[in-house]
Scaffold this motif. Structure first.
Motif, PDB file in Angstrom:
ATOM      1  N   THR A 220      51.412  28.156  27.272  1.00 14.51           N
ATOM      2  CA  THR A 220      50.430  29.018  27.941  1.00 14.51           C
ATOM      3  C   THR A 220      49.940  30.041  26.916  1.00 14.51           C
ATOM      4  O   THR A 220      50.374  31.193  26.910  1.00 14.51           O
ATOM      5  N   PRO A 221      49.027  29.641  26.049  1.00 14.62           N
ATOM      6  CA  PRO A 221      48.645  30.493  24.915  1.00 14.62           C
ATOM      7  C   PRO A 221      47.793  31.717  25.276  1.00 14.62           C
ATOM      8  O   PRO A 221      47.636  32.614  24.448  1.00 14.62           O
ATOM      9  N   LEU A 222      47.251  31.775  26.501  1.00 17.24           N
ATOM     10  CA  LEU A 222      46.302  32.840  26.838  1.00 17.24           C
ATOM     11  C   LEU A 222      46.792  33.706  27.997  1.00 17.24           C
ATOM     12  O   LEU A 222      47.208  33.192  29.044  1.00 17.24           O
ATOM     13  N   ASP A 223      46.743  35.010  27.800  1.00 18.92           N
ATOM     14  CA  ASP A 223      47.016  35.979  28.865  1.00 18.92           C
ATOM     15  C   ASP A 223      45.690  36.601  29.298  1.00 18.92           C
ATOM     16  O   ASP A 223      45.004  37.215  28.485  1.00 18.92           O
ATOM     17  N   LEU A 224      45.326  36.433  30.564  1.00 23.63           N
ATOM     18  CA  LEU A 224      44.115  37.036  31.125  1.00 23.63           C
ATOM     19  C   LEU A 224      44.448  38.189  32.070  1.00 23.63           C
ATOM     20  O   LEU A 224      43.562  38.696  32.754  1.00 23.63           O
ATOM     21  N   ASN A 225      45.736  38.590  32.114  1.00 22.31           N
ATOM     22  CA  ASN A 225      46.164  39.559  33.123  1.00 22.31           C
ATOM     23  C   ASN A 225      45.698  39.074  34.501  1.00 22.31           C
ATOM     24  O   ASN A 225      45.182  39.842  35.315  1.00 22.31           O
ATOM     25  N   MET A 226      45.895  37.785  34.704  1.00 19.12           N
ATOM     26  CA  MET A 226      45.392  37.120  35.899  1.00 19.12           C
ATOM     27  C   MET A 226      45.991  37.682  37.187  1.00 19.12           C
ATOM     28  O   MET A 226      45.394  37.582  38.258  1.00 19.12           O
ATOM     29  N   GLN A 227      47.171  38.293  37.065  1.00 17.78           N
ATOM     30  CA  GLN A 227      47.815  38.841  38.258  1.00 17.78           C
ATOM     31  C   GLN A 227      47.020  39.986  38.863  1.00 17.78           C
ATOM     32  O   GLN A 227      47.251  40.381  40.005  1.00 17.78           O
ATOM     33  N   ASP A 230      42.041  40.217  41.203  1.00 23.25           N
ATOM     34  CA  ASP A 230      41.342  40.652  42.408  1.00 23.25           C
ATOM     35  C   ASP A 230      41.320  42.171  42.549  1.00 23.25           C
ATOM     36  O   ASP A 230      41.074  42.697  43.637  1.00 23.25           O
ATOM     37  N   THR A 231      41.557  42.894  41.452  1.00 30.34           N
ATOM     38  CA  THR A 231      41.487  44.355  41.439  1.00 30.34           C
ATOM     39  C   THR A 231      40.321  44.789  40.542  1.00 30.34           C
ATOM     40  O   THR A 231      39.537  43.960  40.087  1.00 30.34           O
ATOM     41  N   GLU A 232      40.228  46.081  40.246  1.00 33.87           N
ATOM     42  CA  GLU A 232      39.175  46.568  39.355  1.00 33.87           C
ATOM     43  C   GLU A 232      39.246  45.886  37.990  1.00 33.87           C
ATOM     44  O   GLU A 232      38.219  45.752  37.305  1.00 33.87           O
ATOM     45  N   TRP A 233      40.440  45.435  37.599  1.00 30.69           N
ATOM     46  CA  TRP A 233      40.547  44.701  36.344  1.00 30.69           C
ATOM     47  C   TRP A 233      39.646  43.461  36.358  1.00 30.69           C
ATOM     48  O   TRP A 233      39.017  43.113  35.350  1.00 30.69           O
ATOM     49  N   GLY A 234      39.546  42.786  37.510  1.00 33.06           N
ATOM     50  CA  GLY A 234      38.704  41.604  37.581  1.00 33.06           C
ATOM     51  C   GLY A 234      37.271  41.910  37.204  1.00 33.06           C
ATOM     52  O   GLY A 234      36.618  41.127  36.501  1.00 33.06           O
ATOM     53  N   GLY A 303      42.683  45.424  27.271  1.00 35.11           N
ATOM     54  CA  GLY A 303      42.063  46.625  26.741  1.00 35.11           C
ATOM     55  C   GLY A 303      42.921  47.442  25.809  1.00 35.11           C
ATOM     56  O   GLY A 303      44.070  47.086  25.497  1.00 35.11           O
ATOM     57  N   HIS A 304      42.367  48.575  25.395  1.00 34.82           N
ATOM     58  CA  HIS A 304      43.003  49.439  24.397  1.00 34.82           C
ATOM     59  C   HIS A 304      44.389  49.913  24.812  1.00 34.82           C
ATOM     60  O   HIS A 304      45.223  50.232  23.956  1.00 34.82           O
ATOM     61  N   TRP A 305      44.645  49.977  26.113  1.00 31.86           N
ATOM     62  CA  TRP A 305      45.899  50.572  26.604  1.00 31.86           C
ATOM     63  C   TRP A 305      47.143  49.761  26.261  1.00 31.86           C
ATOM     64  O   TRP A 305      48.248  50.257  26.392  1.00 31.86           O
ATOM     65  N   SER A 422      35.471  41.293  42.339  1.00 33.59           N
ATOM     66  CA  SER A 422      36.890  41.122  42.017  1.00 33.59           C
ATOM     67  C   SER A 422      37.569  40.192  43.019  1.00 33.59           C
ATOM     68  O   SER A 422      38.448  39.408  42.642  1.00 33.59           O
ATOM     69  N   ALA A 423      37.156  40.253  44.291  1.00 32.21           N
ATOM     70  CA  ALA A 423      37.709  39.323  45.277  1.00 32.21           C
ATOM     71  C   ALA A 423      37.342  37.887  44.908  1.00 32.21           C
ATOM     72  O   ALA A 423      38.172  36.971  45.000  1.00 32.21           O
ATOM     73  N   ALA A 424      36.099  37.690  44.458  1.00 29.08           N
ATOM     74  CA  ALA A 424      35.672  36.358  44.030  1.00 29.08           C
ATOM     75  C   ALA A 424      36.466  35.897  42.816  1.00 29.08           C
ATOM     76  O   ALA A 424      36.884  34.732  42.736  1.00 29.08           O
ATOM     77  N   CYS A 425      36.698  36.806  41.877  1.00 25.93           N
ATOM     78  CA  CYS A 425      37.487  36.453  40.680  1.00 25.93           C
ATOM     79  C   CYS A 425      38.884  36.008  41.072  1.00 25.93           C
ATOM     80  O   CYS A 425      39.411  35.025  40.537  1.00 25.93           O
ATOM     81  N   GLY A 426      39.506  36.739  42.002  1.00 32.02           N
ATOM     82  CA  GLY A 426      40.838  36.366  42.442  1.00 32.02           C
ATOM     83  C   GLY A 426      40.869  34.963  43.030  1.00 32.02           C
ATOM     84  O   GLY A 426      41.785  34.176  42.752  1.00 32.02           O
ATOM     85  N   LYS A 427      39.869  34.634  43.826  1.00 36.06           N
ATOM     86  CA  LYS A 427      39.814  33.302  44.437  1.00 36.06           C
ATOM     87  C   LYS A 427      39.540  32.230  43.396  1.00 36.06           C
ATOM     88  O   LYS A 427      40.148  31.150  43.418  1.00 36.06           O
ATOM     89  N   ILE A 428      38.614  32.525  42.478  1.00 30.37           N
ATOM     90  CA  ILE A 428      38.260  31.549  41.445  1.00 30.37           C
ATOM     91  C   ILE A 428      39.442  31.255  40.547  1.00 30.37           C
ATOM     92  O   ILE A 428      39.699  30.090  40.190  1.00 30.37           O
ATOM     93  N   MET A 429      40.193  32.286  40.183  1.00 30.13           N
ATOM     94  CA  MET A 429      41.358  32.077  39.330  1.00 30.13           C
ATOM     95  C   MET A 429      42.443  31.262  40.040  1.00 30.13           C
ATOM     96  O   MET A 429      43.295  30.654  39.395  1.00 30.13           O
ATOM     97  N   LYS A 430      42.391  31.239  41.352  1.00 31.64           N
ATOM     98  CA  LYS A 430      43.364  30.452  42.128  1.00 31.64           C
ATOM     99  C   LYS A 430      42.829  29.063  42.460  1.00 31.64           C
ATOM    100  O   LYS A 430      43.464  28.312  43.208  1.00 31.64           O
TER     101      LYS A 430
END
Length: 460
Positions: A220-227, A230-234, A303-305, A422-430
């Motif tokens: 699993t070479p990529l981390d998208l912070n997928m968890q 469906d939040t502001e991160w999306g 991000g930078h954090w 973000s709700a759409a992103c959560g569904k799409i990622m699933k």
């Protein structure tokens, strides 16, 4: 800051928070009742000269301020230290940092605004500025900003704080987004490392890179912070892919619909590509938020954090490169917490005196050295090893100054936009079908726009 009944405002905020949903609706509708005149209110704004600052402070001014519950450990303590340093450095203005009860900060702001009990100064997450300005909760502050300070600020900070041609907010730091990679792994895989935004990998090239990294032993070479999809991160994290492809979250020529922008072929293609990486198994579920640090994923889209923790995990083996180009050049996010002056604030010049103190190089550094954010002024940037010329995080400055960074939609409808996208992103990622998920988001956004008569201009 006390109400006419003698009840402390912060106590009343706690009570009012329970009614936030209803209050928010009332607050937003109050400015637009009966104003559906059918006109297009989206044309070029006509800047006004605000009168928040006139250059005078009468007597000793006493100010109250709020500060959000911070995500970075120690941020509030830093603000408290800044207030103390300012109060002891002069006698014209005295600032009191008020403690708020635990709860949703944005809800508390809305509740206090409905009661007319906001403090003299508050901070807010940058995209929320537009709804506050539209509702009349904050005042323009362009008249307070000296030319020398304006010239020292990053252009992104000024752009993020601007709504309808006027400046409403200023931050002491900005944000950055990119791909964290481990160069040693990429060299072993024989993959070129981009030198800057103009040299970014294409999305197709990046897909091939993920295949090579898997062959190298990274399942699993990529981390998208997928968890957090469906939040502001999306919105912050994945809107740049849509923008890079030529799509958007709303039609910015009118700000009256998302149809054709969010569900157009460009947006569908970008999010289909992201989803394809998930379906192929390249994306780590990252339920422990340790995909990069634990070595499972040598690429992290974030991000930078995360810089401090990532470099602590792999000293000397972390680099930041631009996000992939989905067709029209790499694009990245921007915007962080900003300061604003509520409409009922008694003395704008006194508030500016404190804000000018917060924007001084030493105070900008005090905060950004703690939270790892990008200093808002060029003077403070020049003092850092991380963001200065040749620094390991210099890419963020190049993106913010070079037009690569884009603000989230500058409209009072932003809360509805980010909820829907973000709700759409959560569904799409699933695994949900991309176009139907985006169509649903468009319907939700367009309903909010229609419900508020497309947010016509308010105020004088």
């Amino acid at each position: 800051m006390t109400s006419g009944t003698g009840v402390p405002a912060r106590t009343r905020v706690l009570h009012r928070t329970l009614l936030t949903g209803a209050l928010t609706v009332v607050l937003l509708l109050a400015g637009c009742t009966g104003c559906d005149d059918g006109a297009d209110h989206s044309g070029p704004p006509t800047p006004r000269t605000d009168t928040t600052c006139d250059g005078r402070i009468d007597g000793t001014a006493h100010l109250t301020m709020w500060y959000h519950a911070p995500s970075a450990l120690g941020e509030r303590d830093a603000v408290r230290a800044q207030v103390h340093a300012f109060n002891t450095s002069q006698k014209d203005v005295k600032v009191t940092l008020l403690d708020l009860p635990k709860g949703d900060y944005n809800a508390q702001v809305h509740a206090a605004a409905a009661d007319g009990e906001l403090p003299d100064l508050l901070d807010f997450d940058a995209p929320n500025l537009f709804s506050y300005a539209w509702a009349g909760d904050i005042r323009p502050i362009g008249s307070c900003l000296p030319d020398r300070v304006r010239a020292d600020l990053l252009p992104s900070v000024l752009e993020q704080g601007t709504y309808r041609g006027e400046l409403w907010g200023l931050g002491t730091f900005d944000s950055g987004l990119g791909l964290y990679i481990r160069p040693s792994v990429f060299e072993k895989a024989g993959v070129r490392i981009p030198r800057g935004p103009r040299d970014a990998w294409t999305a197709t090239e990046f897909t091939g890179i993920l295949k090579k990294l898997r062959k190298l032993g990274y399942d699993t070479p990529l981390d998208l912070n997928m968890q957090y999809a469906d939040t502001e991160w999306g919105t912050y994290g994945f809107a740049p892919a849509v923008w890079s492809a030529g799509g958007d979250l709303i039609d910015r020529s009118t700000y009256r619909t998302a149809d054709g922008a969010l569900n157009g072929p460009e947006a569908v293609k970008a999010l289909t590509t992201l989803q394809s990486w998930v379906k192929a198994g390249y994306v780590d579920a990252n339920k422990d938020s340790g995909a990069f640090q634990e070595g499972r994923s040598p690429v992290s889209w974030t991000g930078h954090w995360w810089y401090r923790r990532y470099t602590e995990a792999f000293p000397g083996d972390v680099a930041i490169v631009a996000l992939p180009d989905f067709g029209e050049g790499t694009v990245t996010g921007m915007g962080s917490w900003q300061w604003g002056v509520p409409a009922g604030s008694a003395d704008g010049d006194a508030v500016w005196r404190f804000l000018a103190f917060l924007l001084s190089p030493g105070e900008v550094s005090r905060m950004t050295e703690l939270n790892g954010a990008i200093p808002a002024t060029r003077t403070a940037i020049a003092r850092t090893e991380l963001f200065g010329e040749g620094g390991p995080e210099r890419l963020y400055i190049e993106q913010l100054e070079g037009g690569v960074a884009r603000p989230r939609p500058q409209t009072p409808a932003y809360p509805a936009i980010t909820r829907a996208f973000s709700a759409a992103c959560g569904k799409i990622m699933k695994g949900a079908a991309v176009r139907p998920a985006l169509d649903e988001a468009v319907r939700a956004i367009d309903k909010d726009l229609a419900d508020h008569q497309y947010y016509p201009p308010t105020g004088p």
